[in-house]
Motif scaffolding. Structure first.
Motif, PDB file in Angstrom:
ATOM      1  N   VAL A  15       0.824  -1.217   0.000  1.00  0.00           N
ATOM      2  CA  VAL A  15       0.000   0.000   0.000  1.00  0.00           C
ATOM      3  C   VAL A  15       0.856   1.265   0.000  1.00  0.00           C
ATOM      4  O   VAL A  15       0.407   2.319  -0.446  1.00  0.00           O
ATOM      5  N   GLN A  16       2.108   1.158   0.459  1.00  0.00           N
ATOM      6  CA  GLN A  16       3.013   2.311   0.444  1.00  0.00           C
ATOM      7  C   GLN A  16       3.440   2.683  -0.977  1.00  0.00           C
ATOM      8  O   GLN A  16       3.957   3.769  -1.214  1.00  0.00           O
ATOM      9  N   LYS A  17       3.219   1.778  -1.923  1.00  0.00           N
ATOM     10  CA  LYS A  17       3.575   2.042  -3.323  1.00  0.00           C
ATOM     11  C   LYS A  17       2.450   2.763  -4.071  1.00  0.00           C
ATOM     12  O   LYS A  17       2.524   2.941  -5.280  1.00  0.00           O
ATOM     13  N   ASN A  18       1.412   3.170  -3.351  1.00  0.00           N
ATOM     14  CA  ASN A  18       0.264   3.882  -3.934  1.00  0.00           C
ATOM     15  C   ASN A  18      -0.342   3.131  -5.121  1.00  0.00           C
ATOM     16  O   ASN A  18      -0.495   3.680  -6.210  1.00  0.00           O
ATOM     17  N   PRO A  19      -0.696   1.858  -4.935  1.00  0.00           N
ATOM     18  CA  PRO A  19      -1.192   1.078  -6.065  1.00  0.00           C
ATOM     19  C   PRO A  19      -2.580   1.518  -6.522  1.00  0.00           C
ATOM     20  O   PRO A  19      -3.437   1.877  -5.712  1.00  0.00           O
ATOM     21  N   PHE A  20      -2.770   1.500  -7.834  1.00  0.00           N
ATOM     22  CA  PHE A  20      -4.087   1.717  -8.414  1.00  0.00           C
ATOM     23  C   PHE A  20      -4.242   0.709  -9.532  1.00  0.00           C
ATOM     24  O   PHE A  20      -3.481   0.731 -10.504  1.00  0.00           O
ATOM     25  N   GLY A  21      -5.209  -0.195  -9.394  1.00  0.00           N
ATOM     26  CA  GLY A  21      -5.371  -1.279 -10.351  1.00  0.00           C
ATOM     27  C   GLY A  21      -6.510  -1.055 -11.318  1.00  0.00           C
ATOM     28  O   GLY A  21      -7.535  -0.468 -10.979  1.00  0.00           O
ATOM     29  N   THR A  22      -6.315  -1.565 -12.543  1.00  0.00           N
ATOM     30  CA  THR A  22      -7.340  -1.540 -13.582  1.00  0.00           C
ATOM     31  C   THR A  22      -7.379  -2.911 -14.229  1.00  0.00           C
ATOM     32  O   THR A  22      -6.349  -3.404 -14.706  1.00  0.00           O
ATOM     33  N   ILE A  23      -8.549  -3.524 -14.246  1.00  0.00           N
ATOM     34  CA  ILE A  23      -8.694  -4.820 -14.904  1.00  0.00           C
ATOM     35  C   ILE A  23      -8.692  -4.600 -16.413  1.00  0.00           C
ATOM     36  O   ILE A  23      -9.413  -3.754 -16.927  1.00  0.00           O
ATOM     37  N   THR A  24      -7.863  -5.393 -17.120  1.00  0.00           N
ATOM     38  CA  THR A  24      -7.778  -5.266 -18.576  1.00  0.00           C
ATOM     39  C   THR A  24      -8.418  -6.449 -19.302  1.00  0.00           C
ATOM     40  O   THR A  24      -8.739  -6.337 -20.481  1.00  0.00           O
ATOM     41  N   GLU A  50       2.165  10.067  -7.826  1.00  0.00           N
ATOM     42  CA  GLU A  50       1.282  10.460  -8.925  1.00  0.00           C
ATOM     43  C   GLU A  50       2.023  10.986 -10.146  1.00  0.00           C
ATOM     44  O   GLU A  50       1.629  10.740 -11.273  1.00  0.00           O
ATOM     45  N   ASP A  51       3.132  11.679  -9.949  1.00  0.00           N
ATOM     46  CA  ASP A  51       3.853  12.270 -11.073  1.00  0.00           C
ATOM     47  C   ASP A  51       4.894  11.322 -11.681  1.00  0.00           C
ATOM     48  O   ASP A  51       5.557  11.671 -12.653  1.00  0.00           O
ATOM     49  N   ALA A  52       5.040  10.119 -11.120  1.00  0.00           N
ATOM     50  CA  ALA A  52       6.039   9.172 -11.633  1.00  0.00           C
ATOM     51  C   ALA A  52       5.550   7.733 -11.452  1.00  0.00           C
ATOM     52  O   ALA A  52       6.234   6.902 -10.867  1.00  0.00           O
ATOM     53  N   ARG A  53       4.377   7.439 -11.976  1.00  0.00           N
ATOM     54  CA  ARG A  53       3.796   6.112 -11.793  1.00  0.00           C
ATOM     55  C   ARG A  53       4.355   5.125 -12.816  1.00  0.00           C
ATOM     56  O   ARG A  53       4.598   5.476 -13.963  1.00  0.00           O
ATOM     57  N   THR A  54       4.539   3.888 -12.386  1.00  0.00           N
ATOM     58  CA  THR A  54       5.037   2.822 -13.251  1.00  0.00           C
ATOM     59  C   THR A  54       3.954   1.770 -13.408  1.00  0.00           C
ATOM     60  O   THR A  54       3.464   1.240 -12.412  1.00  0.00           O
TER      61      THR A  54
END
Length: 131
Positions: A15-24, A50-54
């Motif tokens: 959770v510290q990696k600021n995850p945001f998931g999208t099902i493809t 937010e400004d450097a998401r991988t």
């Protein structure tokens, strides 16, 4: 991980990696008269500030089960999506090998490139070019 404490421990760092998931891509299979289902597929997580998401592509499977009137995850698997092979390079290499077989003037060498079972072969070159 078998207990809630282990699950919570796993997510401390994630959770510290600021995850945001999208099902493809996904699929759902229902079990136990709708009291459980398997949800599997592919998702992409964006990680980082937010400004450097991988983006990270991964496979997933969840089994969700209704327990005490609430949906709970009873199985979760997630793993990085393996790198896809370079199919253009493979196709071109296969064509080159087939073309090289043509140059041998050996019909058996050419025919060995064709499936013995699953074959749909529709020659479109005019018979004047073949005969």
């Amino acid at each position: 991980i078998k207990q809630t404490e282990g699950t919570e421990g796993y997510f401390i760092a994630f959770v510290q990696k600021n995850p945001f998931g999208t099902i493809t891509d996904d699929n759902v299979q229902v079990f136990n008269n709708g009291d459980a289902y398997l949800h599997s597929g592919m998702y992409t997580f964006e990680l980082g500030e937010e400004d450097a998401r991988t983006p990270v592509q991964a496979r997933f499977s969840y089994v969700w089960q209704r327990i005490g009137g609430r949906w709970k995850i009873t199985h979760h698997h997630s793993s990085l999506r393996p790198a896809a092979p370079d199919m253009v390079a493979i196709a071109r290499a296969n064509f080159q090998a087939w073309n090289d077989a043509l140059q041998t003037k050996d019909p058996k060498a050419v025919a060995n490139f064709y499936s013995e079972e699953e074959l749909s072969f529709l020659p479109t070159v005019s018979s004047r070019h073949v005969n």
